[in-house]
Design an enzyme around this catalytic site. Structure first.
Site, mmCIF file in Angstrom:
data_model
loop_
_atom_site.group_PDB
_atom_site.id
_atom_site.type_symbol
_atom_site.label_atom_id
_atom_site.label_comp_id
_atom_site.label_asym_id
_atom_site.label_seq_id
_atom_site.Cartn_x
_atom_site.Cartn_y
_atom_site.Cartn_z
ATOM 1 N N ASP A 38 45.092 54.464 37.991
ATOM 2 C CA ASP A 38 45.958 53.352 37.587
ATOM 3 C C ASP A 38 46.635 53.653 36.247
ATOM 4 O OD1 ASP A 38 45.318 51.983 39.912
ATOM 5 O OD2 ASP A 38 43.581 51.019 39.025
ATOM 6 N N LYS A 60 44.115 57.583 44.738
ATOM 7 C CA LYS A 60 44.737 56.289 45.015
ATOM 8 C C LYS A 60 45.723 55.948 43.896
ATOM 9 C CE LYS A 60 42.752 52.107 44.414
ATOM 10 N NZ LYS A 60 43.834 51.268 43.884
ATOM 11 N N ASP A 91 47.927 52.206 47.322
ATOM 12 C CA ASP A 91 47.247 50.911 47.467
ATOM 13 C C ASP A 91 48.288 49.789 47.400
ATOM 14 O OD1 ASP A 91 45.353 48.938 47.520
ATOM 15 O OD2 ASP A 91 44.520 49.375 45.541
ATOM 16 N N LYS A 93 48.828 47.284 49.447
ATOM 17 C CA LYS A 93 48.404 45.963 49.940
ATOM 18 C C LYS A 93 49.560 45.218 50.608
ATOM 19 C CE LYS A 93 44.497 45.410 46.774
ATOM 20 N NZ LYS A 93 44.667 46.528 45.809
ATOM 21 N N TYR A 220 31.426 44.542 39.545
ATOM 22 C CA TYR A 220 31.038 45.924 39.796
ATOM 23 C C TYR A 220 29.644 46.060 40.368
ATOM 24 C CZ TYR A 220 35.041 47.664 37.053
ATOM 25 O OH TYR A 220 36.290 47.964 36.588
HETATM 26 O O1 6AU Z 1 37.579 50.625 38.974
HETATM 27 P P1 6AU Z 1 38.630 49.660 38.487
HETATM 28 O O2 6AU Z 1 38.143 48.249 38.404
HETATM 29 O O3 6AU Z 1 39.302 50.117 37.234
HETATM 30 O O4 6AU Z 1 39.817 49.700 39.578
HETATM 31 C C1 6AU Z 1 39.651 49.246 40.873
HETATM 32 C C2 6AU Z 1 40.824 49.631 41.762
HETATM 33 C C3 6AU Z 1 42.146 49.005 41.377
HETATM 34 C C4 6AU Z 1 42.321 47.860 42.348
HETATM 35 O O5 6AU Z 1 43.669 47.649 42.721
HETATM 36 C C5 6AU Z 1 41.519 48.294 43.570
HETATM 37 O O6 6AU Z 1 40.543 49.219 43.098
HETATM 38 N N1 6AU Z 1 40.837 47.218 44.328
HETATM 39 C C6 6AU Z 1 41.054 47.045 45.713
HETATM 40 C C7 6AU Z 1 41.726 48.006 46.561
HETATM 41 C C8 6AU Z 1 41.428 49.401 46.530
HETATM 42 O O7 6AU Z 1 42.436 47.677 47.437
HETATM 43 C C9 6AU Z 1 40.521 45.943 46.371
HETATM 44 C C10 6AU Z 1 39.618 45.101 45.705
HETATM 45 O O8 6AU Z 1 39.075 44.190 46.268
HETATM 46 N N2 6AU Z 1 39.356 45.351 44.394
HETATM 47 C C11 6AU Z 1 39.926 46.382 43.696
HETATM 48 O O9 6AU Z 1 39.617 46.548 42.499
HETATM 49 O O10 6AU Z 1 43.159 49.979 41.557
#
Ligand code: 6AU
Length: 266
Positions: A38, A60, A91, A93, A220
């Site tokens: 990201d 991703k 991603d 969505k 988490y």
């Molecule tokens: O590990 P993080 O929290 O920094 O990032 C989590 C990543 C982000 C979100 O857009 C994605 O995972 N995500 C998704 C996805 C993959 O679709 C779904 C969800 O329920 N929660 C989530 O965090 O890029």
């Protein structure tokens, strides 16, 4: 070790060739980590992937948060990903009606031309799957969809009934390689795996070795619990890109995920 041995019944039952490809890459790299890269610029993305590419199994992106997006530099990124054996997962969505989703696969980012995997919500109806597949077909490519069956964020509206309907849509579809599950809850992952069976993958975001690090409603869980509960790939963002030593962090998630899949196989 061979992918077939590591993945066991999942390897045997997942018919989608993309699922096999990801299982093979994960086995080769001893990592079940999909990096949620990201970042806000292409140079930051390239720098990050150059560092941690060897320790991750998929990449991703959120292309619409990249401030300096242009097709030439994006091509450099996709070539780098290919050289590191990384499947590209946008991603996006998608959530609109089928025809609009097909058109959104094109547009300024032309996702259909470089993404191997995209995410989609089931909310608008089952035809979104055909719409996205038609987008890839327009450029003579084939990709895989991960339907959002659960989410990691607090207060989301994806109820158990919604999850069930989502799996009904995805089950048996040649375009759906699997589902996004809630990595922060082992109970939810176990429930999801029971509904999905062995024939499709579950990828879980909401993974961080520091369970208290979630911001703005993010929750988490840890890598090991997610994999042993039935997830196949863990999606990790800030747990890697937000650390001062990103290589050490990537290795830690890779090792935890790899030990967990070996444990699950026993
Ligand atoms: O590990 P993080 O929290 O920094 O990032 C989590 C990543 C982000 C979100 O857009 C994605 O995972 N995500 C998704 C996805 C993959 O679709 C779904 C969800 O329920 N929660 C989530 O965090 O890029």
């Amino acid at each position: 070790m061979e992918a077939q041995t590591v993945w066991g019944s999942r390897w045997e039952n997942c018919a989608n060739p993309l699922a096999h490809r990801i299982m093979e890459v994960a086995t080769k790299k001893k990592s079940l980590v999909c990096l949620a890269a990201d970042m806000e610029s292409i140079s930051d993305l390239i720098e990050l992937i150059t560092e941690v590419g060897p320790y991750i199994a998929a990449l991703k992106t959120h292309v619409d948060m990249v401030k300096d997006f242009n097709r030439d530099d994006w091509k450099k990124l996709t070539e780098l990903a290919a050289s590191l054996d990384l499947l590209l997962f946008e991603d996006r969505k998608f959530a609109d009606i089928g025809k609009i989703s097909q058109n959104q696969m094109a547009g300024i980012y032309d996702i259909r031309s470089w993404a191997d995997i995209v995410t989609a919500h089931r909310i608008s109806g089952p035809d979104i799957v055909d719409g996205i597949a038609a987008g890839w077909a327009d450029v003579e490519r084939i990709g895989g969809i991960l339907l959002l069956a659960q989410m990691s964020s607090r207060g989301n509206l994806l109820s158990p009934d919604y999850t069930k309907n989502t799996i009904e849509t995805g089950k048996g579809s040649p375009h759906v390689i699997g589902y996004i599950g809630n990595g922060s809850s082992t109970e939810e992952i176990i429930q999801l795996r029971a509904l999905v069976g062995e024939g499709q993958m579950i990828w879980t975001p909401g993974i961080n070795l520091d369970s208290g690090a979630g911001k703005m409603g993010q929750r988490y869980g840890n890598p090991r619990d997610s994999i042993t509960s039935g997830a196949d790939i863990i999606i990790v963002g800030s747990g890697i890109h937000g650390q001062s030593d990103r290589v050490t962090a990537a290795k830690a998630y890779a090792d935890a995920s790899w030990e967990a899949i070996l444990e699950r196989g026993k």
